[in-house]
Every structure is written in structure tokens, then in C-alpha cells.
Design an enzyme around this catalytic site. Structure first.
Site, short mmCIF file in Angstrom:
data_model
loop_
_atom_site.label_atom_id
_atom_site.label_comp_id
_atom_site.label_asym_id
_atom_site.label_seq_id
_atom_site.Cartn_x
_atom_site.Cartn_y
_atom_site.Cartn_z
N GLY A 169 1.43 -8.14 -12.17
CA GLY A 169 2.65 -8.60 -12.84
C GLY A 169 3.29 -7.45 -13.59
N HIS A 215 0.81 -1.23 0.00
CA HIS A 215 0.00 0.00 0.00
C HIS A 215 0.84 1.27 0.00
CE1 HIS A 215 1.14 -0.24 4.18
NE2 HIS A 215 0.67 0.97 4.38
N ASN A 245 4.33 0.26 -18.83
CA ASN A 245 5.11 1.22 -18.02
C ASN A 245 4.16 2.20 -17.33
OD1 ASN A 245 7.73 0.38 -19.12
ND2 ASN A 245 6.93 1.25 -21.01
N HIS A 264 12.83 5.16 -13.75
CA HIS A 264 12.34 4.91 -15.11
C HIS A 264 12.38 6.21 -15.91
CE1 HIS A 264 10.14 1.40 -13.08
NE2 HIS A 264 11.10 0.90 -13.83
N SER A 287 4.94 -6.20 -17.83
CA SER A 287 5.08 -6.53 -19.26
C SER A 287 6.38 -7.29 -19.53
CB SER A 287 5.04 -5.26 -20.11
OG SER A 287 6.11 -4.42 -19.75
N LEU A 340 6.46 -9.82 3.94
CA LEU A 340 5.69 -10.84 3.22
C LEU A 340 6.54 -12.02 2.78
CD1 LEU A 340 3.42 -8.43 1.14
CD2 LEU A 340 2.76 -9.76 3.15
N MET A 362 3.95 2.76 -5.38
CA MET A 362 3.28 3.64 -6.34
C MET A 362 1.92 3.06 -6.74
SD MET A 362 4.48 5.28 -9.93
CE MET A 362 4.69 3.92 -10.99
#
Ligand SMILES: NC(=O)c1ccc[n+]([C@@H]2O[C@H](COP(=O)([O-])OP(=O)(O)OC[C@H]3O[C@@H](n4cnc5c(N)ncnc54)[C@H](OP(=O)(O)O)[C@@H]3O)[C@@H](O)[C@H]2O)c1
Length: 323
Positions: free
Chosen positions: A101, A4, A164, A178, A103, A36, A7
Site C-alpha cells: 500500500g 517485477h 516515501n 518524487h 502512506s 492484471l 521500483m
């Protein structure tokens, strides 16, 4: 809501609150309170909280440099955290889970635009292969639990693969971010310094697709809440993931012009053609999601303006946080 403070996770929380979900109904833990990758802690958390839905947006995420430098951490932590969450969710009666997931699950040379059925048809990009393998395993975990426990326990675990992303909560680190946050920072710094030009790496010709993170969050909530019959009609038991993109790509040179506009930098953009370009094109095929009734709505220039506002908020002296 796993992840949480990230981003995407923070955008999903914003989306849920905007839809009227009570803050009391969104269960979160910081990583300090619940790591986790720790199986026992995750099982205890689920046994205590008994959530009805899980958004799995926690992951170890990073750029090429981080993926290349820490491949063991990328594959181990992502495999562990998703396996722990998915298994504990199932053991504690969670019927609805959404796995996030990326790309990069698709082969390096996948036909463009990349459709869902390109998965496992070729070699992955070597720089982030360990991360991509973990993400593919996450999709296959969801599918396998659906196949084994779908009828008996009502398990309905879904996966979305974002293109993206950019927007509030992005990482503006000078060396490890990025392209959009990196350009925002560089144009902002050039504007403040009154620099006459900014150098852009590469030829500017590669084409990329960008989605505003709040659109991604809206898509995540949309996919989570789709009726099962609709989701099943557009996926199959062993190809259940859905791409999430805006459906359009632009060149890096065009992107740089738009970022300069959003930042209000009026200097010159100079290309350094000696720097590497990367793949010529990366575009997701998001037709499946469009057929299911969802499309993004934030234009790139409007999203960039909102991203720059977020950058300024974090980088003005009285609000500054570690970037
Ligand atoms: N950003 C993109 O452009 C993009 C594109 C495609 C897909 N995605 C996917 O979207 C998902 C979220 O990405 P993001 O950009 O939101 O990443 P992010 O900003 O780095 O957020 C990831 C979150 O996961 C948490 N986390 C990581 N390891 C954890 C652990 N062991 N225990 C508990 N929490 C842990 C982090 O906590 P800390 O803050 O404590 O580290 C962080 O809050 C990922 O699956 C990613 O692959 C992102």
C-alpha cells in the site's frame, strides 16, 4: 511477483534472489503478457502457475499531477488489479500474499508520526484520494479474505504501507517524479552545465521520511515470512497493515544538502519561498515493525549515493534509456 519491473517489485526480486530463492521459482509476467486488470487473464494465469506466495507490488502509481489528471484510471485500475489478484490467489489455493500500500491511506491531518490505527479516522488528502481509497480497499480485501477464509483455507494475506521510497529503478522524469529523483536530476544537470546555483521550491522546512527501496524489499520479505502467530500478535483482524519506514524524518533543505553531496555538486542552493510547501510533516510510526524485529539499515547518504549511481548508469549516453 506482480510488478517485477517496477521500483519496488524489482527490489523484492533482488531480495529473494539474494536470499537464495532460485530464479526458476519466481514467476513473473510483463504487463503486455498479463494485464492484471483483466479478470479472466488473471484467473487463467493463477490456474496455470499455481504459485505458493504472491507479492502484489503492481499498481498504477504517480505523483500529484498524474493523480489529479487521471483520477478515474487511478481508482479503477488499482481496484481491479488488486481484486483480481487477491480473488484468483484465493481461488487457486494461495495461502500467503503480501499487498503493498502507501502512506497516503492515512488522513491528511493524521497525528504525527502516523500509526497504523490512524486509518479511517479522518479525511484523506484530496489530490490522491481515489488512489488512497483503492489502497484502503486493498487492505480491507486482504483482511476480509483472512476473516472469511483464514480458518477454512489457511488464507494469510498481509499488508505493508511504505513511506516515501527511493533508489534504483526510480522515475527521474523531469516533471513527474518524487523529490529525491527530481533533486538528483537537477543537481546532476547543474553540475554538468557548471551552473553556479540550483533553485529549490518552497521554504525547505517541511519534514519528510525516506526509505531506500532495497530496505523496503527486505522488510517485505521479512513480513511475508513472519510466523503467523507473531504477525497476529502485533495486528488485529480489522487492522492488519504494518507501516514500513526508517523512523526518522529530515527537512527538505537538509535533504537537498545531502543530495548535493551525493551528486558532488558544489554550487549554491537557493530557496524560492513563493512556491508551495505541502504538509509540514509526514512521518510513519514504524514501531510495530520494530517490535516484530525489523529495522532499516541503509543510511540516507549511502542510499543517495547508490541512487545516483543508478541514475548515472541510466543516463550516460551508451546506456541511456528513456527517463
Ligand atoms: N515509490 C514509492 O515511493 C512508493 C511509496 C509507497 C508505496 N509504494 C507502493 O509500492 C508499490 C509499487 O510501487 P513502485 O514505486 O514500484 O511503482 P512502479 O515503479 O510504477 O511499478 C509498478 C509496476 O506495476 C506494473 N503494473 C501496473 N499496472 C499493471 C497492470 N494493469 N498489469 C500488470 N502490471 C501492472 C507496472 O508495469 P509497467 O512497467 O508495464 O507499467 C510496474 O512494473 C505500489 O503499490 C505503490 O503504492 C511506492
Amino acid at each position: 511477483m506482480a510488478g517485477h519491473r517496477g521500483m519496488v517489485g524489482s527490489a523484492i526480486v533482488r531480495a529473494l534472489l539474494a536470499q537464495g530463492v532460485s530464479p526458476d521459482h519466481i514467476v513473473t509476467r510483463t504487463r503486455a503478457d498479463l494485464d492484471l486488470t483483466e479478470q479472466r487473464a488473471v484467473q487463467e494465469f493463477f490456474a496455470q502457475e499455481k504459485p505458493s506466495q504472491v507479492y502484489l507490488a503492481a499498481a498504477k502509481v504517480g505523483g500529484i499531477h498524474a493523480n489529479n489528471t487521471y483520477p478515474a484510471e487511478f481508482i479503477y485500475q488499482n481496484l481491479m488489479l488488486q481484486a483480481n489478484v487477491i480473488q484468483a490467489a484465493h481461488q487457486n489455493g494461495v495461502q500467503k500474499l503480501l499487498f503493498l500500500g502507501s502512506s497516503c491511506i492515512y488522513p491528511r491531518l493524521a497525528p504525527q508520526p502516523m500509526a497504523e490505527d490512524a486509518l479511517l479516522t479522518g479525511k484523506l488528502e484530496p489530490t490522491n484520494e481515489p488512489y488512497a481509497i483503492a489502497k484502503i480497499a486493498g487492505i480491507k480485501l486482504c483482511e476480509s479474505y483472512n476473516r472469511q477464509y483464514g480458518h477454512s483455507h489457511g488464507v494469510d494475506y498481509r499488508s505493508v504501507m511504505p513511506t516515501n521510497l527511493y533508489g534504483p529503478g526510480d522515475n527521474y522524469h523531469p516533471e513527474n517524479s518524487h523529490v529525491i529523483p527530481a533533486l538528483i536530476r537537477r543537481f546532476h544537470e547543474a553540475k554538468v552545465a557548471g551552473a553556479p546555483s540550483v533553485v529549490l521550491w518552497g521554504t525547505g522546512t517541511p519534514r519528510r521520511e525516506f526509505l531506500y527501496v532495497d530496505d523496503m524489499a527486505a522488510a517485505s520479505v521479512y513480513v511475508m515470512n513472519l510466523p503467523k502467530a507473531a504477525y497476529d500478535a502485533h495486528t488485529s483482524p480489522m487492522q492488519s497493515h504494518i507501516n514500513v519506514g526508517c523512523g526518522e524524518d529530515i527537512t527538505i533543505a537538509e535533504l537537498a544538502q545531502l543530495v548535493a553531496q551525493a551528486v558532488d555538486y558544489d554550487g549554491q542552493l537557493v530557496q524560492d519561498n513563493s512556491k508551495p510547501d505541502g504538509a509540514p510533516r509526514k512521518l510513519m510510526d514504524s514501531q510495530c515493525l520494530a517490535n516484530l524485529g525489523w529495522q532499516s539499515h541503509t543510511t540516507l547518504i549511502s542510499g543517495l549515493q547508490q541512487a545516483y549511481a543508478d541514475f548515472l548508469q541510466k543516463h550516460t549516453p551508451h546506456n541511456a534509456q528513456t527517463a
